[in-house]
Every structure is written in structure tokens, then in C-alpha cells.
Design a protein around this motif. Sequence first.
Motif, PDB file in Angstrom:
ATOM      1  N   ILE A 298      41.290  41.421  42.532  1.00 17.32           N
ATOM      2  CA  ILE A 298      39.891  41.255  42.937  1.00 17.32           C
ATOM      3  C   ILE A 298      38.998  41.465  41.720  1.00 17.32           C
ATOM      4  CG2 ILE A 298      38.055  42.142  44.433  1.00 17.32           C
ATOM      5  CD1 ILE A 298      40.298  42.948  46.408  1.00 17.32           C
ATOM      6  N   ILE A 299      38.097  40.524  41.522  1.00 20.50           N
ATOM      7  CA  ILE A 299      37.196  40.579  40.365  1.00 20.50           C
ATOM      8  C   ILE A 299      35.763  40.624  40.897  1.00 20.50           C
ATOM      9  CG2 ILE A 299      36.328  39.275  38.365  1.00 20.50           C
ATOM     10  CD1 ILE A 299      39.774  38.471  39.561  1.00 20.50           C
ATOM     11  N   THR A 300      35.003  41.600  40.450  1.00 23.88           N
ATOM     12  CA  THR A 300      33.595  41.622  40.841  1.00 23.88           C
ATOM     13  C   THR A 300      32.804  40.876  39.772  1.00 23.88           C
ATOM     14  OG1 THR A 300      33.335  43.751  39.779  1.00 23.88           O
ATOM     15  CG2 THR A 300      33.723  43.773  42.143  1.00 23.88           C
ATOM     16  N   ALA A 301      31.736  40.241  40.225  1.00 25.81           N
ATOM     17  CA  ALA A 301      30.944  39.403  39.322  1.00 25.81           C
ATOM     18  C   ALA A 301      29.490  39.841  39.426  1.00 25.81           C
ATOM     19  CB  ALA A 301      31.093  37.938  39.717  1.00 25.81           C
ATOM     20  N   GLU A 302      28.914  40.257  38.296  1.00 21.53           N
ATOM     21  CA  GLU A 302      27.518  40.692  38.344  1.00 21.53           C
ATOM     22  C   GLU A 302      26.589  39.485  38.524  1.00 21.53           C
ATOM     23  OE1 GLU A 302      25.885  41.823  34.550  1.00 21.53           O
ATOM     24  OE2 GLU A 302      27.748  41.395  33.495  1.00 21.53           O
ATOM     25  N   LEU A 303      26.982  38.382  37.907  1.00 27.07           N
ATOM     26  CA  LEU A 303      26.168  37.167  38.000  1.00 27.07           C
ATOM     27  C   LEU A 303      26.977  36.083  38.694  1.00 27.07           C
ATOM     28  CD1 LEU A 303      24.564  36.607  34.451  1.00 27.07           C
ATOM     29  CD2 LEU A 303      23.355  37.200  36.574  1.00 27.07           C
ATOM     30  N   PRO A 304      26.333  35.186  39.460  1.00 24.12           N
ATOM     31  CA  PRO A 304      27.093  34.047  39.987  1.00 24.12           C
ATOM     32  C   PRO A 304      27.599  33.170  38.838  1.00 24.12           C
ATOM     33  CG  PRO A 304      24.737  33.820  40.481  1.00 24.12           C
ATOM     34  CD  PRO A 304      24.934  35.187  39.903  1.00 24.12           C
ATOM     35  N   GLN A 305      28.656  32.426  39.100  1.00 23.65           N
ATOM     36  CA  GLN A 305      29.330  31.687  38.028  1.00 23.65           C
ATOM     37  C   GLN A 305      28.413  30.685  37.329  1.00 23.65           C
ATOM     38  OE1 GLN A 305      32.754  29.870  39.837  1.00 23.65           O
ATOM     39  NE2 GLN A 305      31.558  28.446  41.072  1.00 23.65           N
ATOM     40  N   GLU A 306      27.465  30.094  38.066  1.00 25.19           N
ATOM     41  CA  GLU A 306      26.572  29.114  37.437  1.00 25.19           C
ATOM     42  C   GLU A 306      25.621  29.805  36.459  1.00 25.19           C
ATOM     43  OE1 GLU A 306      27.057  29.579  40.614  1.00 25.19           O
ATOM     44  OE2 GLU A 306      25.172  29.932  41.686  1.00 25.19           O
ATOM     45  N   ALA A 307      25.268  31.064  36.760  1.00 29.15           N
ATOM     46  CA  ALA A 307      24.435  31.817  35.819  1.00 29.15           C
ATOM     47  C   ALA A 307      25.252  32.229  34.595  1.00 29.15           C
ATOM     48  CB  ALA A 307      23.818  33.033  36.506  1.00 29.15           C
ATOM     49  N   CYS A 308      26.544  32.513  34.821  1.00 26.75           N
ATOM     50  CA  CYS A 308      27.432  32.803  33.675  1.00 26.75           C
ATOM     51  C   CYS A 308      27.526  31.574  32.772  1.00 26.75           C
ATOM     52  CB  CYS A 308      28.832  33.180  34.147  1.00 26.75           C
ATOM     53  SG  CYS A 308      28.916  34.697  35.103  1.00 26.75           S
ATOM     54  N   MET A 309      27.573  30.400  33.407  1.00 25.32           N
ATOM     55  CA  MET A 309      27.622  29.155  32.628  1.00 25.32           C
ATOM     56  C   MET A 309      26.364  28.994  31.784  1.00 25.32           C
ATOM     57  SD  MET A 309      27.835  25.227  34.049  1.00 25.32           S
ATOM     58  CE  MET A 309      26.199  25.264  34.790  1.00 25.32           C
TER      59      MET A 309
END
Lengths: 359, 359
Positions: A298-309
Motif C-alpha cells: 500500500i502506497i500513500t500519495a500526498e498529491l494525486p498522480q496528475e499533480a505529480c506529473m
Amino acid sequence: MGDTVIGFGILGCASIARKVSRAITLAPNATISGVASRSIEKASGFAKANSLPPDAKIYGSYESLLGDPDIDAVYVPLPTSLHLRWAVLAARKKKHVLLEKPVAVNAAELDTIIEACEVNGVQLMDGTMWMHHPRTEIMRHFLSDTERFGQLKTVHTCFSFAADPDFLKGDIRVKPDLDALGALGDAGWYGVGAILFAADYELPKTVTALHGPVFNEAGVILECGASLLWEDGKVATFNCSFLTNLTMDITAIGTKGTLHLNDFVVPFQEHEASFTTNSKSGITEFMTGWVSLPSEHIITAELPQEACMVREFARLVGSIKNGSKTEKKWPTRSRKTQLILDAVMTSIKRGYEPVEIVS
Amino acid sequence: MGDTVIGFGILGCASIARKVSRAITLAPNATISGVASRSIEKASGFAKANSLPPDAKIYGSYESLLGDPDIDAVYVPLPTSLHLRWAVLAARKKKHVLLEKPVAVNAAELDTIIEACEVNGVQLMDGTMWMHHPRTEIMRHFLSDTERFGQLKTVHTCFSFAADPDFLKGDIRVKPDLDALGALGDAGWYGVGAILFAADYELPKTVTALHGPVFNEAGVILECGASLLWEDGKVATFNCSFLTNLTMDITAIGTKGTLHLNDFVVPFQEHEASFTTNSKSGITEFMTGWVSLPSEHIITAELPQEACMVREFARLVGSIKNGSKTEKKWPTRSRKTQLILDAVMTSIKRGYEPVEIVS
């Protein structure tokens, strides 16, 4: 201190632009500096509906936005057939280009775009969001682990969604003059990208379309699949479709391990994502069960993937502004994906013959 | 009251026979009445090692076991190349036949076996255990549900395991004179069976082998795949291998739903098994997640699936003893599976051309 904040111009008001606008707002090193549509009313309406910053400029033509010196980079969600013209012009105007997928109608057009970006020293990146989810890198570690995964042998991916009747009638992705690659360019882009990801971007030797693609009346692909074969014997298959229930699978099988996930394009949940692995799996003596159960990561993500992009793209743009070179990794990956899409199209046209990939 | 208890004879002491012996012991309506090997010492050793009932008879030849009037049915785990001879002889001796898969070297041999069983009024069933797990029927309900699953469009299955060097050197499944179909007959039997299960046993129109099968030095398949196409446009792919980590996947995608499981051949755990489904899946407005998460369906199992198989086979044998006809469903399914295996072999031989399935 702090990152340079990169000013984005949005070239066109497609529905995907709403999501990326939100992502630009969320990314700490990016801001929306302008939006353009072919009509100023449409651009203005988009700015209001999506709460763009009050100082974001509104343009009634793409050219005028590209002439704005305050804009560092453009996000291009236009139909694929318009990418060549606008991505090349953006590059000439020294704008970095975040280009929606499929990046081009074919690899030859993409090469022209890549060359324009290189000549003008601007970064090119395609809009494949899942590549930037933190989960993706952690999966890469597993796939590269010679003990837990071994050598990759087989990959299967699928991305499909059940498009509604309006989409199947009127969406740009089913129009031969706008997105000629149809489901192959849209959903297939992800499936092929996932295969390349699993293969660590080694190109296959041959691509063979599977029998049974489905076309609409205009001849655009609504569903298809292909099998890929590498020099070392690795094999992959994928299926992409506008006609079946939403499914986003990667299964990668190595000599010692297996990786599964069923939400690779868009994680089930925004702030948490997972994948499962098995390593050196075995069966109990009487074959009544497995020796060990699959592990869920399980990986938590502070930002949604599109914001990471957007953050990654803006980071590269910032580095270039500070004298670094462009990052070739991203256009190289786009090009490899495009080469395979082209080969699938060619294989279908040639009656499902294997097509050699020449880089 | 109570079921008739069916007396089984075990024809050969292959390692799979240990599992099925346990299953016969566990099934409430079956008992082991005898075991035969080509040597009486081997049969006697098997009886001791597997705690067979003290009154189970020990035979030093298959013929002598088949002559025993106390034996109602035989379980045949012999190498595939011996199935024709021993299954036909068993049928002539009026023994019901539980035949290990792959059932025959090709459909023509299977037809001879089926005919011998029909003429002699004995039940034929192949040893595909997962067909008898209660989970399988519950998955069938989901796949038949026009609201939750819709119409089947795409299936992908995989069964692979990483065989150890001893297996790859000496197992009967890699010997051309014993199990000529190799991984296709062994692991592929399951993958093809799962596709047919998902398609509710409708035969495809064509079968096309995928490029890239792997053979051993004797020309036996160690890994291969194929794509299947139905008259109505359904498509399926499968991969089977002796060379990759243990993987047992079914993904079935319909117009409205998706079914996934990763342990279809042998459930992860003996007393509980699950599968996941999604129906009418969608993405949130900003594509930041799925509208609903997959549902996990957990099924508890009082008996292991191989004991369910023996119970079902013994139930049919009991009914036949009481005057019922044989159940055609099982040999029909075996035959459809075999037809597809044969077509994959033919397609490989013909350079990956599509092969029409003629029932």
C-alpha cells in the motif's frame, strides 16, 4: 529558496483540461497563467468554471497565448490530429510542451514534434499520469529485483471502459479526422505503455495484432489487441476497448515473481494505492493451498498522480531555465509507445502479420 | 438413506494420485477399494504411504485391478499417451473412468475413449478439480447476470509455474512419448478450460497461436499462448508456462462487469476462496478515483475441491448404478477443451495461422 513557479498556458478547453487545471493548481511549483480557446467566450467560461487564478489571461486564439512571454509551458489537450501543428508552433515560441496522449497520429509526426522541441531547447512530456504516481516507481523496484521477481517473461495488460452512446457517436476519439487511432490511441496507449514499463522500455522485436478488432462505421478502432515478442523470448499481450466495463490491469510474470494490479491508469482511491506481489510461489504438499499468500503493498500519495506529473514537468522546466538540458527520457518513452501503436495499425492492415519494430 | 459408496481403483501411483487418494478418502460417498502399479511392491508402498483402507486390494498390474468386480470406478493418473489404452479397457470392464488431464493426446483419441464409455454405459469425467469448487458455480452466476456482468466480451487466463530442473529434465510432462502436449496439455488445459467456462462452453470460431512458444530439446512445449475469436466477436487470450512463477489468473470482462481471480486452479487457502467483481464501474468527475471499489466475494468450502470432484463423480456413478444415464456434460467439456488444444498445436505448426474449430 523554493522551486521556480512555472506558468502554464492551457491550449484548448477539452474536458481532460479540467482535470489537468486542477493538477496545475495543486502542484506546488506550477500556476495557470493563461487559457486559450478558439473563442474568447469559451476560454472565459472555462476560467470561471475551473476557478483559474484571477490574473490568468484569457485568449481567443491559440496563437495569441503562444505569444505571451509570461507563459513558460503549455498543456495541449487538443485532438491528436492537431498536435503536430500546435506542439511544433509552441516549441518555436520556446514554450515547453506537456502534450496529451496519444501524442501524434504516427511516429513520423511525433519525430517532427520531438525535433522541434530539441531544436528549441524545450521539454516535451506526454500526459500519461500514472507514470508519475509514487506506486509506479515502487512497482519498478519489484520488477527490477532479481531475487523477488527474477527475469520478466510475460506481461498482460488491459485498459477498457464502456463508453456511453454519446461518446461512441460524437467524441473526438471516435472521429477519423481527429483521433484516427481510436481506442488503440486512447486506451491502448496505456496498455502499451504499461507493457513497456514492465519491460523497462526495451522495445519488442515484433508486434502482431490479434484477430477480432472492432471498428465503427468510419473505420476507427473501438476495440483491439496485440501480442508482442522480444528478442530474448519475453511475450506480452494487451487488450484495449471502448466497449467493455472499466478495467485497468497489469499482470507481469517473472521467473521468480508475479505482480498484479487492477487500477493502474487511475488508482481506485486518490490518496492510497496498492499492488500485490507473489515471490517464489508454491503449493502445499497435497496442493490444498499456496505456501504463502500474495503480499499487498500500500502506497500513500500526498498529491494525486496528475499533480505529480505537473510537478515533475515543472521541475524539469525550472531546471532548464536554470541551464540544465532537457530530459530525453520522456520523449523517448512516448516515441517507443507510438512505434508500437503504429505497428499494431500496420499489422491489422496486413492481415495480422507480425510487424518488425525498427527503432 | 445415504449415498451409495463407490469403490475406486487407482490405476498407477503418480504423485497426483496421492492428492486424489486423499480426496477419495474425504468424499463421503467414495472409498478406495484397490490400487495397481506395474509392480506389486510399488502399489503396496503407495497403499502404506497414503494410509489406504486396510481392505484395499493391492495389484501388480492394471489388468488385474480392472478385473476386480468390487471396483466400480477407476482413477487414471497415467501419462497421457497411455490414456487411450487404459481408459478404453476400463470402460470395457464396465469401470467408470475419472481420467487425469490432459485427457488424450488429441481429440481423435479422446473420441475413442468417449465412445468406449458410452457403449459400456460408464461415466467419464476429467480430473479438473477447480470446476467442482463451490466458488466456480458462484462465479458462473455472476458471469450469467445480464445486469451485473452483461455480455462477455474479453477473457484472459494464465496458468504458469516455475518447474524445477528435475521436472524440466525428467517429468512425464516434458517427454514427447508420454505427454506430447507439454505445458499446453498440462497448464494450458486449465487456461483453456477457464476460457470455455467464462464463455459458457460456446466454442470459438478460430484459434490462433501467439508467436514465441518455447520448446525443449525434444520439441515439447514449455510455454505458449493463443488468442481465440468467437462468431459474435468475443475474444480471449491465454498463456501457459512451466518457466514462470506460479500464477493462476482469470480476468473476464463483460459489457457491464469485470471478474478477477488469481488462484483459480488451486485456491490460496483450502477452506475459503474468493474472487472480485466490479459492475458498471466508473471514475469520479475529476478522475481521481473509482466511483465504487471492487467487491470481494468470499466462499467457504467444507471439502477441498478435489474431494468435491470425487463426490460429484461418485454421485453420478451411484445414479447410474440406480438406472440413470451417464452425464454427458463432463465428456463434452473435456472434448471442447481438447479441440482447442489441438487447434493451438495445429496453429503453431502452420506458422501461427488461425485454425477453425469444427465441432
